[in-house]
Design a protein around this motif. Structure first.
Motif, PDB file in Angstrom:
ATOM      1  N   CYS A   5      18.120  60.323  13.776  1.00  0.00           N
ATOM      2  CA  CYS A   5      18.342  58.913  14.116  1.00  0.00           C
ATOM      3  C   CYS A   5      18.770  58.789  15.572  1.00  0.00           C
ATOM      4  N   SER A   7      20.396  56.491  17.015  1.00  0.00           N
ATOM      5  CA  SER A   7      21.713  55.896  17.202  1.00  0.00           C
ATOM      6  C   SER A   7      22.860  56.791  16.742  1.00  0.00           C
ATOM      7  N   CYS A   8      22.785  57.301  15.519  1.00  0.00           N
ATOM      8  CA  CYS A   8      23.921  58.042  14.972  1.00  0.00           C
ATOM      9  C   CYS A   8      23.671  59.542  14.909  1.00  0.00           C
ATOM     10  N   CYS A  34      17.765  55.138  11.275  1.00  0.00           N
ATOM     11  CA  CYS A  34      18.030  55.304   9.856  1.00  0.00           C
ATOM     12  C   CYS A  34      18.351  53.948   9.224  1.00  0.00           C
ATOM     13  N   CYS A  37      21.773  52.379  10.279  1.00  0.00           N
ATOM     14  CA  CYS A  37      21.837  51.804  11.618  1.00  0.00           C
ATOM     15  C   CYS A  37      21.008  50.526  11.724  1.00  0.00           C
TER      16      CYS A  37
HETATM   17 ZN   LIG Z   1      21.504  56.076  12.264  1.00  0.00          ZN
END
Ligand SMILES: [Zn+2]
Ligand SMILES: [Zn+2]
Length: 55
Positions: A5, A7-8, A34, A37
């Protein structure tokens, strides 16, 4: 083969609701998001051109 992912940095393995799409700006980089997110509208950033989303 698995995706991370944007972002995370969580590993995604056939997670329902996750998405992979090319950067809306440069199209050179595959953005991975994901489900979590996406739902939380967590920002992502293209490492290629610096584009930040979602929008
Ligand atoms: Zn994520
Ligand atoms: Zn880009």
């Amino acid at each position: 083969m698995y995706l991370i992912c944007n972002s995370c940095k969580t590993r995604i393995a056939n997670q329902p609701g996750s998405v992979v799409f090319p950067c809306p700006k440069c199209g050179k980089y595959q953005i991975v998001r994901c489900y979590r997110c996406r739902r939380a509208a967590v920002k992502y950033k293209c490492p290629e051109c610096g584009f930040e989303g979602p929008n």
